[in-house]
Motif scaffolding. Structure first.
Motif, PDB file in Angstrom:
ATOM      1  N   HIS A  67      93.648  60.578  74.249  1.00 14.61           N
ATOM      2  CA  HIS A  67      93.659  59.348  73.452  1.00 14.61           C
ATOM      3  C   HIS A  67      92.245  58.872  73.091  1.00 14.61           C
ATOM      4  O   HIS A  67      92.089  57.992  72.251  1.00 14.61           O
ATOM      5  CB  HIS A  67      94.380  58.225  74.207  1.00 14.61           C
ATOM      6  N   GLY A  68      91.245  59.445  73.742  1.00 14.27           N
ATOM      7  CA  GLY A  68      89.889  58.950  73.559  1.00 14.27           C
ATOM      8  C   GLY A  68      89.641  57.747  74.450  1.00 14.27           C
ATOM      9  O   GLY A  68      90.588  57.147  74.990  1.00 14.27           O
ATOM     10  N   VAL A  69      88.376  57.390  74.641  1.00  9.57           N
ATOM     11  CA  VAL A  69      88.047  56.248  75.498  1.00  9.57           C
ATOM     12  C   VAL A  69      87.348  55.169  74.692  1.00  9.57           C
ATOM     13  O   VAL A  69      86.711  55.443  73.675  1.00  9.57           O
ATOM     14  CB  VAL A  69      87.154  56.662  76.689  1.00  9.57           C
ATOM     15  N   ILE A  70      87.497  53.936  75.179  1.00 10.01           N
ATOM     16  CA  ILE A  70      86.797  52.811  74.573  1.00 10.01           C
ATOM     17  C   ILE A  70      86.122  52.018  75.690  1.00 10.01           C
ATOM     18  O   ILE A  70      86.628  51.968  76.821  1.00 10.01           O
ATOM     19  CB  ILE A  70      87.763  51.908  73.761  1.00 10.01           C
ATOM     20  N   ALA A  71      84.977  51.452  75.392  1.00  7.20           N
ATOM     21  CA  ALA A  71      84.243  50.674  76.384  1.00  7.20           C
ATOM     22  C   ALA A  71      83.516  49.541  75.685  1.00  7.20           C
ATOM     23  O   ALA A  71      83.363  49.540  74.452  1.00  7.20           O
ATOM     24  CB  ALA A  71      83.250  51.552  77.136  1.00  7.20           C
ATOM     25  N   CYS A  72      83.103  48.570  76.466  1.00  7.31           N
ATOM     26  CA  CYS A  72      82.257  47.493  75.938  1.00  7.31           C
ATOM     27  C   CYS A  72      81.008  47.441  76.803  1.00  7.31           C
ATOM     28  O   CYS A  72      81.044  47.775  77.983  1.00  7.31           O
ATOM     29  CB  CYS A  72      82.994  46.161  75.971  1.00  7.31           C
ATOM     30  N   SER A  73      79.913  47.013  76.210  1.00  8.39           N
ATOM     31  CA  SER A  73      78.663  47.086  76.957  1.00  8.39           C
ATOM     32  C   SER A  73      77.568  46.300  76.271  1.00  8.39           C
ATOM     33  O   SER A  73      77.584  46.118  75.051  1.00  8.39           O
ATOM     34  CB  SER A  73      78.229  48.554  77.079  1.00  8.39           C
ATOM     35  N   ALA A  74      76.600  45.835  77.104  1.00  8.54           N
ATOM     36  CA  ALA A  74      75.372  45.277  76.552  1.00  8.54           C
ATOM     37  C   ALA A  74      74.391  46.383  76.204  1.00  8.54           C
ATOM     38  O   ALA A  74      73.335  46.141  75.655  1.00  8.54           O
ATOM     39  CB  ALA A  74      74.739  44.319  77.563  1.00  8.54           C
ATOM     40  N   GLY A  75      74.745  47.627  76.545  1.00  3.55           N
ATOM     41  CA  GLY A  75      73.887  48.751  76.160  1.00  3.55           C
ATOM     42  C   GLY A  75      73.901  49.931  77.094  1.00  3.55           C
ATOM     43  O   GLY A  75      74.128  51.057  76.692  1.00  3.55           O
ATOM     44  N   LEU A  93      84.534  55.337  71.632  1.00  5.94           N
ATOM     45  CA  LEU A  93      84.187  54.197  70.783  1.00  5.94           C
ATOM     46  C   LEU A  93      83.642  53.108  71.688  1.00  5.94           C
ATOM     47  O   LEU A  93      84.271  52.742  72.685  1.00  5.94           O
ATOM     48  CB  LEU A  93      85.420  53.684  70.030  1.00  5.94           C
ATOM     49  N   ILE A  94      82.484  52.587  71.345  1.00  7.79           N
ATOM     50  CA  ILE A  94      81.835  51.565  72.173  1.00  7.79           C
ATOM     51  C   ILE A  94      81.689  50.273  71.390  1.00  7.79           C
ATOM     52  O   ILE A  94      81.146  50.263  70.279  1.00  7.79           O
ATOM     53  CB  ILE A  94      80.437  52.010  72.649  1.00  7.79           C
ATOM     54  N   CYS A  95      82.157  49.168  71.978  1.00  5.46           N
ATOM     55  CA  CYS A  95      81.954  47.838  71.398  1.00  5.46           C
ATOM     56  C   CYS A  95      80.716  47.210  72.050  1.00  5.46           C
ATOM     57  O   CYS A  95      80.676  47.057  73.272  1.00  5.46           O
ATOM     58  CB  CYS A  95      83.170  46.954  71.632  1.00  5.46           C
ATOM     59  N   LEU A  96      79.746  46.869  71.215  1.00  2.00           N
ATOM     60  CA  LEU A  96      78.528  46.227  71.708  1.00  2.00           C
ATOM     61  C   LEU A  96      78.349  44.872  71.051  1.00  2.00           C
ATOM     62  O   LEU A  96      78.710  44.694  69.884  1.00  2.00           O
ATOM     63  CB  LEU A  96      77.292  47.083  71.410  1.00  2.00           C
ATOM     64  N   PRO A  97      77.781  43.888  71.786  1.00  2.00           N
ATOM     65  CA  PRO A  97      77.434  42.624  71.137  1.00  2.00           C
ATOM     66  C   PRO A  97      76.384  42.865  70.064  1.00  2.00           C
ATOM     67  O   PRO A  97      75.512  43.730  70.230  1.00  2.00           O
ATOM     68  CB  PRO A  97      76.878  41.766  72.281  1.00  2.00           C
ATOM     69  N   VAL A 115      80.141  53.419  67.303  1.00  2.00           N
ATOM     70  CA  VAL A 115      79.747  52.082  67.748  1.00  2.00           C
ATOM     71  C   VAL A 115      80.420  51.016  66.891  1.00  2.00           C
ATOM     72  O   VAL A 115      80.465  51.123  65.663  1.00  2.00           O
ATOM     73  CB  VAL A 115      78.208  51.914  67.696  1.00  2.00           C
ATOM     74  N   CYS A 116      80.941  49.980  67.550  1.00  2.00           N
ATOM     75  CA  CYS A 116      81.508  48.811  66.873  1.00  2.00           C
ATOM     76  C   CYS A 116      80.718  47.590  67.330  1.00  2.00           C
ATOM     77  O   CYS A 116      80.785  47.202  68.499  1.00  2.00           O
ATOM     78  CB  CYS A 116      82.989  48.660  67.232  1.00  2.00           C
ATOM     79  N   LEU A 117      79.916  46.998  66.440  1.00  2.00           N
ATOM     80  CA  LEU A 117      79.133  45.807  66.784  1.00  2.00           C
ATOM     81  C   LEU A 117      79.998  44.564  66.662  1.00  2.00           C
ATOM     82  O   LEU A 117      80.671  44.358  65.650  1.00  2.00           O
ATOM     83  CB  LEU A 117      77.905  45.692  65.882  1.00  2.00           C
ATOM     84  N   VAL A 118      79.973  43.718  67.690  1.00  2.00           N
ATOM     85  CA  VAL A 118      80.827  42.532  67.751  1.00  2.00           C
ATOM     86  C   VAL A 118      79.946  41.289  67.816  1.00  2.00           C
ATOM     87  O   VAL A 118      79.019  41.221  68.627  1.00  2.00           O
ATOM     88  CB  VAL A 118      81.749  42.582  68.990  1.00  2.00           C
ATOM     89  N   LYS A 119      80.249  40.312  66.989  1.00  2.00           N
ATOM     90  CA  LYS A 119      79.460  39.073  66.969  1.00  2.00           C
ATOM     91  C   LYS A 119      79.624  38.331  68.292  1.00  2.00           C
ATOM     92  O   LYS A 119      80.739  38.142  68.772  1.00  2.00           O
ATOM     93  CB  LYS A 119      79.905  38.183  65.810  1.00  2.00           C
ATOM     94  N   GLY A 120      78.502  37.940  68.902  1.00  2.00           N
ATOM     95  CA  GLY A 120      78.555  37.168  70.143  1.00  2.00           C
ATOM     96  C   GLY A 120      77.922  37.894  71.315  1.00  2.00           C
ATOM     97  O   GLY A 120      76.972  38.659  71.163  1.00  2.00           O
ATOM     98  N   THR A 121      78.483  37.658  72.509  1.00  2.00           N
ATOM     99  CA  THR A 121      77.924  38.189  73.752  1.00  2.00           C
ATOM    100  C   THR A 121      78.748  39.373  74.262  1.00  2.00           C
ATOM    101  O   THR A 121      79.700  39.812  73.614  1.00  2.00           O
ATOM    102  CB  THR A 121      77.924  37.100  74.844  1.00  2.00           C
ATOM    103  N   TYR A 122      78.370  39.840  75.462  1.00  2.00           N
ATOM    104  CA  TYR A 122      79.113  40.925  76.093  1.00  2.00           C
ATOM    105  C   TYR A 122      80.605  40.586  76.177  1.00  2.00           C
ATOM    106  O   TYR A 122      81.466  41.432  75.919  1.00  2.00           O
ATOM    107  CB  TYR A 122      78.577  41.202  77.507  1.00  2.00           C
TER     108      TYR A 122
END
Length: 398
Positions: A67-75, A93-97, A115-122
């Motif tokens: 299925h693939g992996v997704i994560a969120c991170s400050a870097g 796929l990585i979601c970063l602030p 990479v998916c950039l998301v408005k706001g914080t971690y």
């Protein structure tokens, strides 16, 4: 459940992937104690995060991997997941602030992730990652609140016990708490007498507040140069482990973090990011009882953007009294600047910037403000120069 066996298994799995990082003696960071640096800033991807990310990924089923992996991170977690996924042939796929340092965003892409950039914080990136997980069926790799990830980070504790078995204490940075949970569990399981201290940035004290308030607390906002540990809410697993195994949690200011980064550069020739330097700041400024002790500071990462590094160095110079700004009110007549520069030169200071301000409405018509930036040795040197200027009749405004 987190177990010591699981951490040992993680160490075995990671042998072909990570670098067992050096433990470096750093005698000058705090002359009253024996300080050692665990240099995870020199780890593959420049951070400890690859340990937990890779071990988590290695334990996924074939279906989860498909299925693939997704994560969120400050870097840093982003880079760990990206590398681990690529090595295992998994799409990531990585979601970063959107405020994450450009260097970390680009490095994540280089390791093979989208990479998916998301408005706001971690925390905003975290919510977006969960949303995409539910929509697309990705397998979520949590940056800290996952027992497999925590086990991976705990391998650092095993290395420390081999490298310095007689250590009295270890100081560990805290964001969401995954790193200190793994290290504390491993170290305390092998030797309960070793103290484990956690450090957070004063502008993001989520675990600090939670432990002192005896329940998980969420910050309304975070503000710190230590972007890697700017987490609003600690994890449930990490909160429980920290409550049981961590002896004390303290905070350090951005100025103290800047001083630690600058000191690591000058004395140890090491580059640390803000999150990685908080442990050193805690030791330098005696935030935890290190006097006479054999103490390890865990330098958790070195992925600092060069533009931020420049600002941090300037901040560190000011904090250490190595750079000073002074403003002098004087009559605007020939020879004044020459007299001032002569006094500063005689005292061993070096003027690096000069600005005349004749437009302030609070000044007399024939007066001006002289703003100077000087290179100095320390705070005592700054005061010595100021006293000499005052004795010569000059009016120092600030």
């Amino acid at each position: 459940m987190l177990t010591l066996d699981k951490i040992y298994h993680a160490s075995y799995v990671l042998k072909e992937v990570i670098r067992p990082t050096d433990l470096i003696h750093a005698p000058n960071l705090n002359p009253e104690s024996e300080i050692y640096l665990k240099t995870e800033n020199l780890q593959v991807t420049g951070s400890f995060k690859v340990r937990g990310a890779y071990y988590k990924m290695s334990q996924l089923s074939d279906e989860e991997k498909s299925h693939g992996v997704i994560a969120c991170s400050a870097g840093n977690h982003a880079q760990g997941v990206a590398l681990a996924a690529t090595k295992n042939g998994i799409k990531s796929l990585i979601c970063l602030p959107d405020g994450a340092p450009i260097s970390k965003v680009e490095a994540t892409k280089r390791y093979g992730a989208d990479v998916c950039l998301v408005k706001g914080t971690y925390d905003d990136a975290y919510q977006r990652a969960l949303q995409l997980r539910d929509e697309k069926g990705y397998t979520f790799v949590h940056p800290f609140d996952d027992e497999l990830v925590i086990a991976g980070q705990g391998t650092i504790g095993l290395e420390l016990m081999e490298q310095l078995p007689k250590m009295d204490a270890v100081i560990v940075p805290i964001g969401g708490g995954g790193l200190i949970s793994g290290v504390a569990y491993a170290v305390k399981s092998l030797n309960p007498d070793i103290k484990v201290y956690g450090v957070q940035a004063a502008g993001a004290p989520s675990m600090f507040n939670s432990i002192h308030g005896h329940e998980i607390q969420t910050l309304t906002e975070v503000s710190t140069i230590a972007d890697g540990i700017a987490v609003k809410t600690p994890g449930e697993h990490t909160y429980e482990i920290c409550s049981k195994y961590v002896d004390e949690i303290v905070t350090v200011t951005d100025d103290e973090i800047s001083s630690a980064i600058l000191t690591l550069i000058e004395q140890q020739k090491l580059i640390a990011e803000g999150a990685g330097a908080v442990s050193v700041a805690a030791a330098m400024f005696n935030k935890v009882p290190v006097k006479g002790k054999k103490v390890v500071c865990l330098v958790s990462g070195g992925n600092i953007d060069v533009t931020i590094l420049s600002r941090v160095i300037n901040r560190g110079l000011l904090k250490a009294g190595r750079s000073a700004d002074i403003t002098i009110a004087l009559m605007d007549k020939p020879g004044q600047l020459s007299m001032i520069s002569d006094i500063i030169a005689q005292k061993g200071g070096n003027v690096v910037a000069v600005h005349h301000d004749r437009a302030d409405l609070d000044m007399d018509i024939n007066a001006c403000y002289l703003h100077l930036v000087m290179e100095t040795r320390d705070h005592d040197h700054v005061e010595e120069i100021k006293r000499a200027l005052i004795e010569a009749g000059f009016d120092i405004v600030k």
